[in-house]
Design a protein around this motif. Structure first.
Motif, short mmCIF file in Angstrom:
data_model
loop_
_atom_site.label_atom_id
_atom_site.label_comp_id
_atom_site.label_asym_id
_atom_site.label_seq_id
_atom_site.Cartn_x
_atom_site.Cartn_y
_atom_site.Cartn_z
N VAL A 126 9.59 3.39 -0.24
CA VAL A 126 10.82 2.60 -0.47
C VAL A 126 11.64 2.20 1.00
O VAL A 126 12.11 1.04 1.37
CB VAL A 126 11.80 3.11 -1.44
CG1 VAL A 126 13.19 2.41 -1.54
CG2 VAL A 126 11.24 3.12 -2.69
N TRP A 127 11.58 3.40 1.68
CA TRP A 127 12.24 3.44 2.95
C TRP A 127 11.32 2.32 3.91
O TRP A 127 12.24 1.38 4.72
CB TRP A 127 11.89 4.77 3.90
CG TRP A 127 12.86 4.97 5.22
CD1 TRP A 127 12.18 4.60 6.30
CD2 TRP A 127 14.18 4.96 5.22
NE1 TRP A 127 12.96 4.93 7.22
CE2 TRP A 127 14.20 5.14 6.84
CE3 TRP A 127 15.06 5.10 4.56
CZ2 TRP A 127 15.46 5.03 7.43
CZ3 TRP A 127 16.61 5.16 5.01
CH2 TRP A 127 16.49 5.12 6.43
N ARG A 128 10.17 2.03 3.86
CA ARG A 128 9.52 1.30 4.61
C ARG A 128 9.90 -0.33 4.25
O ARG A 128 10.19 -1.29 4.95
CB ARG A 128 7.90 1.25 4.53
CG ARG A 128 7.28 2.30 5.43
CD ARG A 128 6.06 2.72 4.96
NE ARG A 128 5.13 1.58 4.96
CZ ARG A 128 4.17 1.32 4.07
NH1 ARG A 128 3.91 2.51 3.19
NH2 ARG A 128 3.57 0.50 4.00
N GLY A 151 9.17 9.74 -8.15
CA GLY A 151 9.52 8.32 -7.68
C GLY A 151 10.80 8.57 -7.04
O GLY A 151 10.99 9.75 -6.37
N THR A 152 11.54 7.60 -6.76
CA THR A 152 12.71 7.65 -6.12
C THR A 152 13.97 6.87 -6.98
O THR A 152 13.95 5.60 -7.53
CB THR A 152 12.65 6.74 -4.99
OG1 THR A 152 11.33 7.06 -4.20
CG2 THR A 152 13.98 6.81 -3.95
N HIS A 160 8.10 4.49 -6.87
CA HIS A 160 7.63 4.84 -5.73
C HIS A 160 8.11 5.83 -4.79
O HIS A 160 9.33 6.03 -5.03
CB HIS A 160 7.37 3.48 -4.93
CG HIS A 160 6.83 2.28 -5.76
ND1 HIS A 160 5.72 2.07 -5.98
CD2 HIS A 160 7.62 1.47 -6.58
CE1 HIS A 160 5.33 0.92 -6.86
NE2 HIS A 160 6.86 0.61 -7.21
N PRO A 161 7.29 6.64 -4.13
CA PRO A 161 7.92 7.59 -3.25
C PRO A 161 8.92 7.08 -2.30
O PRO A 161 9.13 5.96 -1.87
CB PRO A 161 6.85 8.29 -2.48
CG PRO A 161 5.75 7.15 -2.47
CD PRO A 161 6.04 6.56 -3.53
N ASP A 213 1.02 -1.34 0.09
CA ASP A 213 -0.02 -0.08 -0.01
C ASP A 213 0.82 1.18 -0.13
O ASP A 213 1.96 1.17 0.39
CB ASP A 213 -0.92 0.16 1.14
CG ASP A 213 -1.79 -1.27 1.29
OD1 ASP A 213 -2.13 -1.98 0.22
OD2 ASP A 213 -1.90 -1.69 2.49
N GLN A 214 0.20 2.29 -0.37
CA GLN A 214 1.17 3.66 -0.41
C GLN A 214 1.47 4.05 1.01
O GLN A 214 2.48 4.29 1.58
CB GLN A 214 0.27 4.79 -0.97
CG GLN A 214 0.26 4.91 -2.38
CD GLN A 214 1.37 4.93 -3.29
OE1 GLN A 214 1.90 3.89 -3.59
NE2 GLN A 214 2.18 5.74 -2.81
#
Lengths: 107, 148
Positions: B23-25, B105-106, B18-19, A106-107
């Motif tokens: 990505v960090w998560r 994105g990243t 993706h932001p 998910d976002q």
């Protein structure tokens, strides 16, 4: 002291030798007789294979009475592990998986 | 692949759509890391020691004993990869992730640094056993790069 990787590759190219080396790696020190019982080839053949492994630095021998005991020296494998190319392939595949995971998250 | 002094680095850069926060998560949450990298007990806290676990290879135990070196969400994450005990080569590297926002994105950059050349490894192993080194002085002299 340092064996060229070619010798290591040659020593491990033979499946019987590879089998012997793996058994010694897992099972610890063993006599030629014990190795012969498992190897499925004659004792002179096992001795010859052990000689090649020893020359490549992969096994060490120790005389005990009339018997020779062999043990594995896994450190000899170090030159075979080409870490840069291993990790290049590793990260490439893992980054693919990371992108797949991001798609599912998910976002 | 780049070379600095006596060690080499691997660098991967990928543009992901993706932001950085997302990505960090994926880079820092243990259960998410397990989905794309390896089983682990990672916690994003500097000084935290943890392990990555995979299937062993000949010459590698399949375990990497790691330590978190830097955490700056969602920009930079760095950990020491291995402590030299996992493989016969005594390899210890540092993995650094850098996330840069780009085009919505990243840009994800992964650098693994600290790969030593085979001669370096040979010299290091010799260093652990001085008596043997002295016994084989000729061998050592023939091998050591005097400029190093």
């Amino acid at each position: 002291m340092h064996v060229p990787p070619d010798h290591l590759f040659a020593a491990l190219a033979d499946p019987t030798r590879r089998g012997i080396f793996e058994r010694l790696s897992r099972g610890g020190e063993q006599s030629v007789r014990a190795l012969t019982a498992e190897a499925g080839v004659s004792q002179p053949a096992v001795s010859k294979h052990l000689g090649v492994l020893k020359k490549a630095g992969l096994v060490r021998d120790r005389r005990a009475g009339r018997e020779t005991h062999y043990s594995a020296n896994p450190k000899a494998l170090a030159p075979l592990v080409a870490w840069l190319s291993f990790y290049a392939a590793f990260w490439s595949a893992r980054l693919d998986k990371l992108e797949e995971l991001l798609e599912r998250m998910d976002q | 692949m780049s070379e600095t002094g006596t060690t080499r680095s691997l660098v991967f850069e990928r543009q992901m759509k993706h932001p950085p926060e997302k990505v960090w998560r994926a880079l820092t949450q243990s259960h998410l890391i397990a989905e794309w990298l390896m089983e682990n007990d990672f916690v994003p806290k500097v000084g935290h020691r943890f392990t990555f676990r995979a299937t062993p290879l000949p010459g590698w135990s399949g375990i990497a004993n790691c330590e978190v070196l830097a955490v700056d969400p969602p920009h930079l994450l760095s950990y020491r990869w291995g402590d030299g005990t996992e493989s016969a080569s005594g390899l210890v590297t540092v993995v650094t992730w850098t996330l840069m926002p780009r085009d919505g994105g990243t840009l994800v950059r992964m650098e693994q640094s600290g790969f030593r050349t085979p001669d370096e490894l040979a010299f290091k192993r010799m260093g652990k056993g001085w008596p043997r080194v002295l016994e084989r002085l000729e061998d050592v002299v023939g091998r050591v790069d005097l400029d190093a």
